[in-house]
Design a protein around this motif. Structure first.
Motif, PDB file in Angstrom:
ATOM      1  N   GLU A 238       0.831  -1.197   0.000  1.00 23.22           N
ATOM      2  CA  GLU A 238       0.000   0.000   0.000  1.00 23.22           C
ATOM      3  C   GLU A 238       0.865   1.246   0.000  1.00 23.22           C
ATOM      4  O   GLU A 238       1.838   1.335   0.754  1.00 23.22           O
ATOM      5  N   ASP A 239       0.496   2.214  -0.825  1.00 25.04           N
ATOM      6  CA  ASP A 239       1.280   3.440  -0.920  1.00 25.04           C
ATOM      7  C   ASP A 239       0.979   4.373   0.237  1.00 25.04           C
ATOM      8  O   ASP A 239      -0.153   4.468   0.721  1.00 25.04           O
ATOM      9  N   GLY A 240       2.012   5.114   0.670  1.00 22.53           N
ATOM     10  CA  GLY A 240       1.850   6.117   1.702  1.00 22.53           C
ATOM     11  C   GLY A 240       1.611   7.486   1.094  1.00 22.53           C
ATOM     12  O   GLY A 240       1.629   7.655  -0.131  1.00 22.53           O
ATOM     13  N   PRO A 241       1.438   8.501   1.926  1.00 15.41           N
ATOM     14  CA  PRO A 241       1.100   9.834   1.429  1.00 15.41           C
ATOM     15  C   PRO A 241       2.305  10.684   1.039  1.00 15.41           C
ATOM     16  O   PRO A 241       2.145  11.750   0.447  1.00 15.41           O
ATOM     17  N   LEU A 242       3.512  10.236   1.366  1.00 15.59           N
ATOM     18  CA  LEU A 242       4.692  11.086   1.199  1.00 15.59           C
ATOM     19  C   LEU A 242       5.458  10.712  -0.065  1.00 15.59           C
ATOM     20  O   LEU A 242       5.791   9.543  -0.278  1.00 15.59           O
ATOM     21  N   VAL A 243       5.736  11.688  -0.880  1.00 12.71           N
ATOM     22  CA  VAL A 243       6.494  11.461  -2.107  1.00 12.71           C
ATOM     23  C   VAL A 243       7.921  11.919  -1.871  1.00 12.71           C
ATOM     24  O   VAL A 243       8.287  13.065  -2.123  1.00 12.71           O
ATOM     25  N   TRP A 244       8.719  11.020  -1.334  1.00 10.12           N
ATOM     26  CA  TRP A 244      10.130  11.291  -1.061  1.00 10.12           C
ATOM     27  C   TRP A 244      10.983  10.421  -1.975  1.00 10.12           C
ATOM     28  O   TRP A 244      10.755   9.210  -2.093  1.00 10.12           O
TER      29      TRP A 244
END
Length: 496
Positions: free
Chosen positions: A80-86
């Motif tokens: 599952e993807d998280g909210p942060l695009v790092w």
């Protein structure tokens, strides 16, 4: 229960909190960042890297590693993807920033603990870590730069924990129990990893990644209360310990006079004597080389198994925790047996220290050589990693106990110096691995890394065996040295 054992258990939990906070981000960050975006941008690079890794292997071995690597990508794609695009470099900055603060406070933290007591220095270090952990979710949403600030604060606090704890152990541990108490306390570093890695994954998967920080940080508040109430800088000032146990600790202390005169007037630091002391340099160099192998096992060997062999160690939280659990159990059992041998005068203290470091260097070195000879056999590599990590537990009865042997008045300062030096491998190991493996195909560069590490562990064995000491050094008692010099001068004058 003996109160000194309660002190050791609370110290163990404190070290476990520090190390648990240190590693929980490594697990939580997988759920924090947008994995799909990162993989889409780096998919071509992954394919190229895989072809490089397998190009020098035999056909069968290459097929085996390739199929395992494919299974990893398949499993990861379902996460599952998280909210942060790092980006990956940004994630690396976040994870590595911990050491920026960790290096700074080692030496000053040790001296402050010697001058003012280790209890509140250690407590303050854990408090700083707890606050930084609880603020981590908010800072993460604000930007990775703010999380870096929290990680630096955590490192600043963690930097004083080993020196401050060494000061406390010097006060609380009878000479005939020093290995055991040190192993219980410092074994918390492994215990924290054992508990943090699987629980962080479980919490992140069920309650969300923010809960990792809130739950871990919240539970640590209980320890802060218990430590503040129950623990004191020394047995003499503790309200809960029995008079009989106080007397026992005093009678079995290496330097009983420290409890009286030395505490009244803190001796100055004999910098020249320390920096020209052969036993100190043997300890410092051995501690540093030992940590080089430790970081190789903890960080780079799992990476080698994942990227080089295609073994999906990150997906198996239990397997990730087994080496640390084995390390924690073994170090406590080993240290207790070692103390019993010293008490029965089968071993001298110096022999106990040297045997411990011989085990902590020779067996991991042999295991690393075994990894090189195992080729693409991931099962053999896993087994060797567990054995090496397990026997590394003897280091707590070796270099971690030796500071108090040679200079109990400066146990915190010496730990600060050697642990600061021993932090350098935290930067050097990734740099060495990156330099040797970047753009170089096959397993050969990885094997070069492991052979170098085995060689350094062999060097550690030689240095500690021939140059280390467990005898109190003359500069540990400056007043006695000064008095002896005055007597010699008087004697010389009378003879003249």
């Amino acid at each position: 229960m003996k109160f000194r054992l309660l002190f050791a258990i609370l110290g163990c939990i404190g070290m476990a909190i520090i190390y648990g906070f240190k590693v929980n981000l490594s697990v939580a960050i997988v759920a924090m960042v947008n994995q799909t975006a990162i993989k889409d941008s780096g998919s071509h690079h992954d394919v190229t890297k895989l072809s490089h890794v397998t190009s020098n292997l035999s056909a069968d071995a290459a097929l085996q590693c390739h199929s395992k690597q494919d299974s990893i990508h398949d499993k990861d794609s379902g996460s599952e993807d998280g909210p942060l695009v790092w980006t990956e470099p940004e994630q690396g900055l976040v994870l590595g920033s911990y050491f920026w603060g960790y290096l700074i406070t080692q030496v000053p933290g040790g001296r402050v603990a010697e001058l003012y007591g280790g209890k509140w220095v250690f407590w303050g270090a854990v408090l700083l870590n707890v606050l930084a952990v609880l603020l981590s979710p908010i800072c993460s949403m604000a930007g990775y730069q703010y999380l870096i600030m929290m990680r630096i604060l955590m490192g600043l606090g963690a930097g004083v924990t080993f020196p401050a704890m060494n000061v406390l152990i010097a006060e609380w541990a009878p000479e005939n129990e020093r290995s055991t108490i040190s192993a219980i306390v410092y074994g918390g570093t492994s215990l924290g990893t054992v508990l943090s890695i699987p629980t962080a994954g479980l919490i992140a998967g069920t309650l969300g990644w923010e809960s990792v920080f809130y739950i871990h940080g919240g539970l640590a508040l209980i320890w802060l209360l218990l430590w503040a109430i129950l623990v004191s800088d020394c047995p003499e000032s503790n309200k809960f310990i029995s008079q009989e146990e106080k007397q026992y600790i005093f009678d079995h202390h290496t330097h009983a006079e420290r409890s009286d005169e030395a505490k009244e007037s803190k001796p100055p630091v004999p910098w020249k004597s320390i920096l020209t002391s052969v036993p100190f340099w043997a300890l410092c160099i051995s501690h540093t080389l030992n940590n080089f192998g430790w970081y190789m096992l903890l960080v780079e060997l799992p990476m080698f198994m994942s990227s080089g062999l295609g073994f999906n160690i990150k997906e198996n939280a239990l397997l990730s925790a087994i080496p640390f659990l084995a390390n924690w159990i073994f170090c406590i059992v080993y240290s207790r047996v070692l103390d019993m041998l010293v008490q029965k005068k089968i071993f001298k203290t110096v022999h106990a220290r040297k045997v411990s470091m011989a085990i902590a260097s020779a067996i991991p070195a042999i295991c690393l050589i075994g990894v090189c000879l195992s080729g693409c056999n991931s099962s053999a590599v896993v087994g060797l990693m567990i054995v090496a990590t397990c026997f590394y537990g003897t280091m707590f009865a070796g270099v971690f106990s030796n500071h108090t042997d040679i200079a109990s008045n400066y146990a915190g300062l010496l730990m600060g110096i050697t642990n600061m030096s021993a932090t350098i491998p935290g930067f050097a190991v990734p740099a060495l691995v990156g330099g040797l493996t970047h753009g170089v195909p096959g397993l050969a560069p990885w094997h070069t890394v492991f052979y170098i590490t085995a060689g350094l562990l062999g060097l550690e064995f030689v240095i500690f065996t021939f140059f280390a000491s467990a005898d109190e050094q003359p500069w540990n008692q400056p007043k006695k040295v000064s008095h002896a010099n005055e007597e010699l001068k008087k004697l010389s004058t009378m003879e003249a």
